[in-house]
Design an enzyme around this catalytic site. Structure first.
Site, PDB file in Angstrom:
ATOM      1  N   LYS A  76     -29.706  26.201   8.832  1.00  0.00           N
ATOM      2  CA  LYS A  76     -29.064  24.812   7.935  1.00  0.00           C
ATOM      3  C   LYS A  76     -29.320  25.614   6.340  1.00  0.00           C
ATOM      4  CE  LYS A  76     -28.608  21.015  10.268  1.00  0.00           C
ATOM      5  NZ  LYS A  76     -27.069  20.452  10.185  1.00  0.00           N
ATOM      6  N   ASP A 122     -33.409  15.144   9.304  1.00  0.00           N
ATOM      7  CA  ASP A 122     -34.636  14.749  10.625  1.00  0.00           C
ATOM      8  C   ASP A 122     -35.373  16.075  10.634  1.00  0.00           C
ATOM      9  OD1 ASP A 122     -32.192  16.215  11.520  1.00  0.00           O
ATOM     10  OD2 ASP A 122     -31.938  15.192  12.802  1.00  0.00           O
TER      11      ASP A 122
HETATM   12  C1  LIG Z   1     -31.902  23.753  14.531  1.00  0.00           C
HETATM   13  C2  LIG Z   1     -31.145  22.306  14.844  1.00  0.00           C
HETATM   14  N1  LIG Z   1     -29.682  22.544  15.832  1.00  0.00           N
HETATM   15  C3  LIG Z   1     -28.841  21.947  15.877  1.00  0.00           C
HETATM   16  C4  LIG Z   1     -28.888  21.044  14.807  1.00  0.00           C
HETATM   17  C5  LIG Z   1     -27.855  20.179  15.039  1.00  0.00           C
HETATM   18  O1  LIG Z   1     -26.621  19.963  13.524  1.00  0.00           O
HETATM   19  P1  LIG Z   1     -25.123  19.237  13.386  1.00  0.00           P
HETATM   20  O2  LIG Z   1     -25.980  17.646  13.778  1.00  0.00           O
HETATM   21  O3  LIG Z   1     -24.820  19.720  12.479  1.00  0.00           O
HETATM   22  O4  LIG Z   1     -24.629  18.953  15.183  1.00  0.00           O
HETATM   23  C6  LIG Z   1     -29.615  20.781  13.866  1.00  0.00           C
HETATM   24  C7  LIG Z   1     -29.493  19.356  13.112  1.00  0.00           C
HETATM   25  O5  LIG Z   1     -29.934  19.390  12.132  1.00  0.00           O
HETATM   26  C8  LIG Z   1     -30.755  21.391  13.895  1.00  0.00           C
HETATM   27  O6  LIG Z   1     -31.691  21.572  12.644  1.00  0.00           O
END
Ligand SMILES: Cc1ncc(COP(=O)(O)O)c(C=O)c1O
Length: 411
Positions: A76, A122
């Site tokens: 992120k 989150d």
């Molecule tokens: C560690 C991690 N992996 C995957 C995701 C999924 O990303 P997206 O919400 O863009 O699908 C998130 C989303 O917060 C995340 O924190």
């Protein structure tokens, strides 16, 4: 649960999609981000896991390790900062030309003092936004839903963000942030889209394109140069999957890999979108140990890109994710011990589940010839939770990883 997406096709990357998400902008995002001291200078590792591949009956399994992208601990770090930089450039376009290097290092903080950005999160997105706002020198407000742990809250507050806690779920926190922004004249920097709000989530997704950009270069410098046949992508609102899949689709065209999106059973909004044929909501409780994936509503913008190219959608249990974290932490003689967080392990867990079910493996075309890519999107972003789930601290796993690497050097 596994379903085939009837809308997925193997045509070339369409021009109307390329006008919104493209490799050129992904590469520009990478250059902008490279000026930030929170992004590590080297590319993230692409670990080859031959023992796992052998156990799964496939030719190769590689894991792109985003835990070391940044001290922020997740992929992120590539999204919110670049979206904030592009937002500022748009807001001040008539008054100033921003040099991205100066901007991300606080050089325009005097000008930006009155700017407040806000987002629901989150965990990982909010932490990256807070860190970027602090670096740039503007105010940041983060809205947390009831299930975000205190551990994650503290790690966001450490970057000087003001925290607002609501009693509802993730989707309610998104609505709350939008409402506060409208009332106070603040700017939402969200990783999910909604009606009339697409430019910023597009920029967030575009930032994630740094990951496939590196993967393609890493493959080109590998001995076999063989491209991946399958890419497993974990889904929250769908931004990660869209950012990665569109890059590979544009790069490989009709030869693109098979894409499989993996979600928690209780937060299956993308799986349900594939059934309904439009971006929709999850059927479950939206409460998962995979905190980053606990999203109840698909991003309509992400869905626009996922619907035509994701071949299969699948769901996994929390237990599958925890077992994957433990397996990856353990390592083997030929596979390095890896620190992979709850949401980070979902792609690997998806491969594991399919490999244990020959009928489903056949359905997605997994064979002894398959070369599979998974992305570990986070390390131990909630260190106490990680230790509890894995039975070992992240530091201890990393120490074993160092020993493993030294063993490789000796062998
Ligand atoms: C560690 C991690 N992996 C995957 C995701 C999924 O990303 P997206 O919400 O863009 O699908 C998130 C989303 O917060 C995340 O924190």
């Amino acid at each position: 649960m596994l379903i085939k997406n009837p809308q997925a096709s193997r045509r070339a990357y369409p021009d109307d999609l390329r006008a919104v998400m493209n490799i050129k902008s992904a590469q520009e995002s990478g250059i902008w981000l490279s000026h930030w001291n929170q992004i590590n200078r080297s590319v993230t590792p692409l670990w080859d896991l031959p023992d796992a591949a052998e156990a799964f009956g496939i030719a190769q399994l590689c894991l792109k390790d985003e835990s070391v992208r940044s001290p922020l601990g997740s992929f992120k770090a590539l999204g919110a900062p670049v979206a904030l930089m592009r937002l500022i450039a748009r807001l001040w376009s008539s008054e100033a030309m921003f040099d991205p290097r100066v901007l991300i290092n606080g050089g325009y903080s005097g000008l930006l003092e009155g700017l407040t950005v806000i987002s629901a999160t989150d965990g990982n997105h909010g932490k990256s936004l807070a860190a970027a706002a602090q670096a740039i020198g503007c105010r940041c407000v983060i809205v947390l839903h009831a299930n975000v742990s205190v551990e994650r809250e503290k790690s966001i507050a450490a970057y000087n963000a003001e925290i607002i806690r609501i009693s509802g779920n993730y989707d309610e926190s998104v609505e709350h942030a939008a409402h506060l922004a409208q009332t106070n004249g603040w700017h939402v920097v969200s990783d999910t889209s909604y009606e009339g709000y697409e430019a910023i989530p597009r920029d967030v997704m575009q930032g994630y394109g740094v990951i496939p950009d590196e993967v393609v270069a890493q493959l080109e410098s590998s001995p076999s140069k063989a491209p991946f046949t399958h890419v497993f992508l974990q889904g929250g609102v769908g931004g990660l999957a869209a950012g990665i899949a569109t890059y590979f689709w544009e790069h490989y065209g009709v030869q693109r890999p098979t894409f499989i999106v993996v979600e928690p059973q209780q937060a299956d909004c993308l799986y349900q979108s594939a059934i309904e044929g439009y971006a929709t909501t999850a059927t479950g409780s939206v409460d998962s140990v995979m905190a980053g994936l606990a999203c109840g509503e698909a991003s309509p913008l992400a869905w626009k890109f996922l619907e035509p190219c994701v071949d299969h959608f699948m769901t996994i249990s929390d237990d599958d994710a925890v077992k994957a974290m433990q397996t990856l932490a353990r390592g083997t003689e030929r596979d390095a011990p890896l620190v992979v967080g709850e949401s980070g392990a979902a792609g690997y867990a998806g491969v594991t589940v399919l490999a244990q079910n020959p009928e489903q493996a056949r359905e997605v075309g997994l064979t002894s010839e398959s070369r599979v890519l998974v992305i570990s999107t986070e390390g131990a972003t909630a260190p106490n939770t990680y230790s509890e789930l894995v039975g070992e601290s992240a530091q201890s796993v990393l120490a074993r990883q160092q020993e493993w690497l030294q063993g490789c050097a000796v062998r």
